[in-house]
Design a protein around this motif. Structure first.
Motif, short mmCIF file in Angstrom:
data_model
loop_
_atom_site.label_atom_id
_atom_site.label_comp_id
_atom_site.label_asym_id
_atom_site.label_seq_id
_atom_site.Cartn_x
_atom_site.Cartn_y
_atom_site.Cartn_z
N LEU A 11 0.85 -1.18 0.00
CA LEU A 11 0.00 0.00 0.00
C LEU A 11 0.89 1.23 0.00
O LEU A 11 1.55 1.53 0.99
N THR A 18 3.26 0.74 5.61
CA THR A 18 3.21 -0.56 4.96
C THR A 18 4.54 -0.92 4.31
O THR A 18 4.97 -2.07 4.36
N ASN A 38 -4.32 1.15 -3.41
CA ASN A 38 -5.28 0.66 -2.44
C ASN A 38 -5.09 -0.84 -2.23
O ASN A 38 -4.37 -1.50 -2.99
N VAL A 39 -5.74 -1.37 -1.20
CA VAL A 39 -5.56 -2.77 -0.83
C VAL A 39 -6.06 -3.71 -1.93
O VAL A 39 -5.41 -4.71 -2.26
N ASN A 40 -7.21 -3.40 -2.50
CA ASN A 40 -7.77 -4.27 -3.53
C ASN A 40 -6.83 -4.39 -4.73
O ASN A 40 -6.63 -5.49 -5.27
N LEU A 43 -3.84 -6.68 -3.82
CA LEU A 43 -4.17 -8.10 -3.82
C LEU A 43 -4.44 -8.61 -5.24
O LEU A 43 -4.13 -9.76 -5.56
N VAL A 56 -0.02 -5.73 3.28
CA VAL A 56 -1.18 -4.87 3.51
C VAL A 56 -1.48 -4.82 5.01
O VAL A 56 -1.20 -5.77 5.73
N ILE A 58 -3.73 -5.09 8.34
CA ILE A 58 -4.92 -5.89 8.67
C ILE A 58 -5.51 -5.55 10.03
O ILE A 58 -6.70 -5.78 10.26
N THR A 69 -8.99 -4.56 4.08
CA THR A 69 -8.22 -5.80 3.92
C THR A 69 -9.07 -7.00 4.29
O THR A 69 -9.05 -8.02 3.56
N ILE A 73 -9.69 -9.80 1.26
CA ILE A 73 -9.04 -11.11 1.34
C ILE A 73 -10.06 -12.23 1.54
O ILE A 73 -9.77 -13.40 1.32
N PHE A 184 0.60 -5.92 10.01
CA PHE A 184 0.54 -6.07 8.56
C PHE A 184 0.71 -7.55 8.22
O PHE A 184 1.34 -8.30 8.97
#
Length: 327
Positions: A11, A18, A38-40, A43, A56, A58, A69, A73, A184
């Motif tokens: 991130l 991060t 961003n997180v999406n 991933l 990322v 969490i 997150t 996930i 993380f």
């Protein structure tokens, strides 16, 4: 033939907490590191193979789970957590040169950072408007945008201000909780699990199979009856309809531990859509307390005893406890 370098995403941009977590991974400093906004997106880079793993956030010690997150996930193509990292969190308030605290009318930062500095902001800059940012570093770097910026100051990590001469620090250590820590996780595609260390954590996502009294208790009992401690449990909406939730759970132990394997099997019987997200070493290296009757040896002895019954062999029993014989 030269080895293909490992590619990580995180991130970003550079300078986020991060990235600091990623740099705790052996070899990451020399690997290819790609920021994600961003997180999406981070991933998705792992899922499509453009990155080997993503770091990322969490969980935060102040705000709890990072919902972006937890949700990302829990759905889509399966991923695995293979490592965790803990980063102490401190914040500074930055602005362009010449700006004073009295001039600030709006502040940008990541939502979790704002939540951890809100009381300081209310006490020192009352009435300042919060402008959400994709990350703390992105908010700070946005102040340097020559095209103009729609906020006056940003909250970020000290390292960002140190590396950007165009930013001035107006206040240091502005977090409401000086002991704040963010956890993380390093996420990769499914593969061989990390070896158990004796101080491990297992993460699962368990949809509530049926909304009725005792449904959650049945899930929790799968851990409790096998002596597995839970270090985190959070409910998140599935998005299917109002009142439909899944539970994101961290449990002490590794899937290779007999007690954990038995608990996972029990979860799958109750909720077949349970998603296993990984077993990996704890960053704090704290080993769980394992009662004798939930040890691997106890499970092995119990299974052997049952097999003996099924085979028709004579099975011996341990002597009754001393208290029972003398009662």
């Amino acid at each position: 033939m030269p080895a293909v370098p490992v590619t990580y995403t995180f991130l970003g941009p550079e300078g986020t907490f991060t990235e600091a977590a990623l740099l705790q991974v052996p070899g990451a400093a020399d690997a290819v590191r790609i920021p994600s906004s961003n997180v999406n997106l981070a991933l998705d880079k792992v899922r499509d193979g453009s990155a080997d793993a993503a770091m990322v956030p969490i969980e935060n010690s102040v705000e709890g789970g990072v919902t972006a997150t937890l949700d990302a996930i829990a759905t889509g193509e399966e991923l695995r957590i293979i490592r965790e990292a803990l980063v102490p969190i401190s914040f500074v308030l930055v602005a362009r040169p010449g700006v004073k605290i009295a001039d600030i009318r709006s502040i940008s930062t990541h939502g979790h950072a704002w939540a951890q500095c809100r009381l300081w902001a209310e006490a020192n800059i009352p009435g300042a408007e919060y402008i959400p940012g994709s990350s703390t570093a992105a908010a700070a770097l946005g102040l340097l945008n020559d095209d103009g910026v729609h906020y006056d100051a940003a909250i970020c990590a000290p390292i960002v201000a140190e590396e950007q001469p165009g930013l001035q620090v107006l206040a240091e250590n502005i977090g409401d909780n000086p002991g704040a820590v963010t956890r993380f996780v390093l996420v990769s595609r499914p593969g061989v699990l990390p070896e158990r260390t004796g101080a491990d954590k297992t993460t699962v996502v368990v949809p509530l199979p049926e909304d009725r009294p005792g449904a959650l208790m049945e899930i929790l009992d799968q851990f409790a009856t096998r002596g597995v401690n839970l270090s985190r449990i959070e409910s998140r909406p599935t998005g299917q309809y109002l009142g439909h939730y899944f539970f994101s759970i961290d449990a002490d132990g590794h899937a290779a531990d007999a007690r954990m394997a038995d608990a996972l099997a029990g979860l799958h019987r109750i909720s077949p859509a349970t998603r296993f997200l990984g077993s990996y070493g704890r960053a704090d290296a704290q080993s769980p307390v394992v009662e004798p009757h939930t040890s691997d040896e106890a499970f092995q002895a119990a299974h052997a005893w049952v097999q003996g019954i099924l085979s028709g062999a004579s099975v011996s029993q341990d002597p009754a406890p001393e208290a029972s014989r003398t009662a």
